[in-house]
Design a protein around this motif. Structure first.
Motif, PDB file in Angstrom:
ATOM      1  N   ILE A 183     113.329  21.648  15.777  1.00 19.58           N
ATOM      2  CA  ILE A 183     114.399  22.603  16.655  1.00 19.58           C
ATOM      3  C   ILE A 183     115.745  22.831  16.594  1.00 19.58           C
ATOM      4  CG2 ILE A 183     112.855  22.216  18.903  1.00 19.58           C
ATOM      5  CD1 ILE A 183     114.674  19.977  20.026  1.00 19.58           C
ATOM      6  N   GLN A 184     116.103  22.125  15.456  1.00 16.82           N
ATOM      7  CA  GLN A 184     117.514  22.037  15.026  1.00 16.82           C
ATOM      8  C   GLN A 184     117.933  22.911  13.876  1.00 16.82           C
ATOM      9  OE1 GLN A 184     119.897  19.959  16.487  1.00 16.82           O
ATOM     10  NE2 GLN A 184     118.148  19.338  17.765  1.00 16.82           N
ATOM     11  N   ASN A 216     117.842  34.557  13.675  1.00 13.51           N
ATOM     12  CA  ASN A 216     117.150  33.813  14.982  1.00 13.51           C
ATOM     13  C   ASN A 216     117.875  32.411  15.262  1.00 13.51           C
ATOM     14  OD1 ASN A 216     115.095  32.959  16.773  1.00 13.51           O
ATOM     15  ND2 ASN A 216     113.890  31.966  15.304  1.00 13.51           N
ATOM     16  N   THR A 217     118.137  32.290  16.624  1.00 15.18           N
ATOM     17  CA  THR A 217     118.791  31.089  17.038  1.00 15.18           C
ATOM     18  C   THR A 217     118.018  30.344  17.935  1.00 15.18           C
ATOM     19  OG1 THR A 217     120.312  32.008  18.554  1.00 15.18           O
ATOM     20  CG2 THR A 217     121.126  32.126  16.106  1.00 15.18           C
ATOM     21  N   MET A 218     118.461  29.056  18.005  1.00 12.96           N
ATOM     22  CA  MET A 218     117.876  28.518  19.364  1.00 12.96           C
ATOM     23  C   MET A 218     119.042  27.557  19.932  1.00 12.96           C
ATOM     24  SD  MET A 218     114.823  25.734  19.634  1.00 12.96           S
ATOM     25  CE  MET A 218     113.556  27.113  18.729  1.00 12.96           C
ATOM     26  N   GLN A 265     125.783  25.056  22.164  1.00  7.23           N
ATOM     27  CA  GLN A 265     125.240  25.874  21.006  1.00  7.23           C
ATOM     28  C   GLN A 265     125.198  27.263  21.629  1.00  7.23           C
ATOM     29  OE1 GLN A 265     121.433  24.014  20.910  1.00  7.23           O
ATOM     30  NE2 GLN A 265     121.807  23.036  18.960  1.00  7.23           N
ATOM     31  N   ASN A 266     125.259  27.626  22.830  1.00  7.52           N
ATOM     32  CA  ASN A 266     125.543  28.901  23.348  1.00  7.52           C
ATOM     33  C   ASN A 266     126.907  29.475  22.907  1.00  7.52           C
ATOM     34  OD1 ASN A 266     123.413  30.093  24.817  1.00  7.52           O
ATOM     35  ND2 ASN A 266     123.413  28.259  25.990  1.00  7.52           N
ATOM     36  N   LEU A 267     127.975  28.583  22.953  1.00  7.53           N
ATOM     37  CA  LEU A 267     129.313  28.990  22.546  1.00  7.53           C
ATOM     38  C   LEU A 267     129.490  29.183  21.130  1.00  7.53           C
ATOM     39  CD1 LEU A 267     132.373  29.205  23.338  1.00  7.53           C
ATOM     40  CD2 LEU A 267     132.517  26.739  23.077  1.00  7.53           C
ATOM     41  N   HIS A 324     114.617  29.900  25.171  1.00 13.83           N
ATOM     42  CA  HIS A 324     115.864  29.307  24.141  1.00 13.83           C
ATOM     43  C   HIS A 324     116.104  30.229  23.067  1.00 13.83           C
ATOM     44  CE1 HIS A 324     115.827  25.670  26.690  1.00 13.83           C
ATOM     45  NE2 HIS A 324     114.628  25.386  26.394  1.00 13.83           N
ATOM     46  N   ASN A 325     115.224  30.906  22.521  1.00  8.79           N
ATOM     47  CA  ASN A 325     115.452  31.837  21.431  1.00  8.79           C
ATOM     48  C   ASN A 325     116.453  32.965  21.533  1.00  8.79           C
ATOM     49  OD1 ASN A 325     112.800  30.512  20.573  1.00  8.79           O
ATOM     50  ND2 ASN A 325     113.720  31.031  18.616  1.00  8.79           N
TER      51      ASN A 325
END
Length: 221
Positions: free
Chosen positions: A148-149, A176-178, A184-186, A211-212
């Protein structure tokens, strides 16, 4: 066939092996689909394939179909490659870069990706590959995960600038991000705001998974 039917009620494992990159790799039947899962997430096919298909739909199937060169950074089981071929009916060249040779062996065995004539698999680190290649691409799909990293370099300016440099005129990047937490949103928000709006349009696509988050970048020429 029994395992496939049973998977509509509960996931059914048919193969498991350790991975130096993603801890473990599992081939499972899940809801009637054969998928690859890592220790903590779906890695190829299943909901991830449907999610990336939405990204390609946002670009436009007809636009993608007319492209000549596609680069996939992070192949795993090549589910997005299958979407390109089966749904988009893409006939151009696809270069797939994957650091984990074991997952390519599994993808060859269970999903026959070695029989896709237009797909070239390169076993390499994505960061190193983009600084070595001299090819220009119409579409770059960034789907780089270790379980997941995401590797930290995907947000670094010199990596971002390099993949942008590899784009043909009017080319696109699908990232594609998680983001799993506020930090991580920032990172995603900062990444989006850092682009030169005179040369690129950039937007995040509405989240259909918890999350994605897909980020779509289009070069303006």
């Amino acid at each position: 066939m029994f395992k496939k039917i049973l998977s509509y009620f509960t996931p059914v494992s048919i193969h498991t092996e350790k991975s130096t990159v993603s801890k473990s790799l599992d081939i499972n039947w899940n809801n009637g689909e054969l998928v690859i899962d890592s220790e903590n997430t779906n890695y190829s096919y299943g909901h991830l394939q449907h999610f990336l298909k939405l990204g390609l739909e946002a670009i436009g199937f007809e636009k993608v179909k007319a492209m000549k060169q596609v680069l996939v950074l992070g192949v795993a089981g090549a589910s997005v490659v299958r979407t390109l071929i089966d749904d988009v009916q893409y006939e151009g060249k696809i270069t797939g870069v994957e650091i984990d040779a074991n997952i390519i062996k599994l993808a060859n065995k269970y999903f026959n990706i070695n029989k896709i004539p237009q797909l070239e698999i390169v076993i390499d680190d994505a960061f190193e590959f983009v600084f070595k290649t001299k090819v220009k691409y119409d579409l770059i799909i960034v789907d780089l995960f270790q379980d997941i990293q995401m590797p930290s370099f995907v947000y670094e300016i010199h990596f971002r600038d390099r993949i942008c440099l590899l784009l043909e005129k009017n080319g696109c990047i699908l990232f594609n991000t998680m983001p799993l937490d506020k930090k991580q949103n920032l990172l995603n928000e900062t990444y989006i705001s850092s682009f030169n709006k005179e040369n690129f349009t950039i937007k995040s696509l509405p989240r259909v998974e918890k999350h994605n988050e897909l980020i779509l970048i289009e070069r303006i020429d």
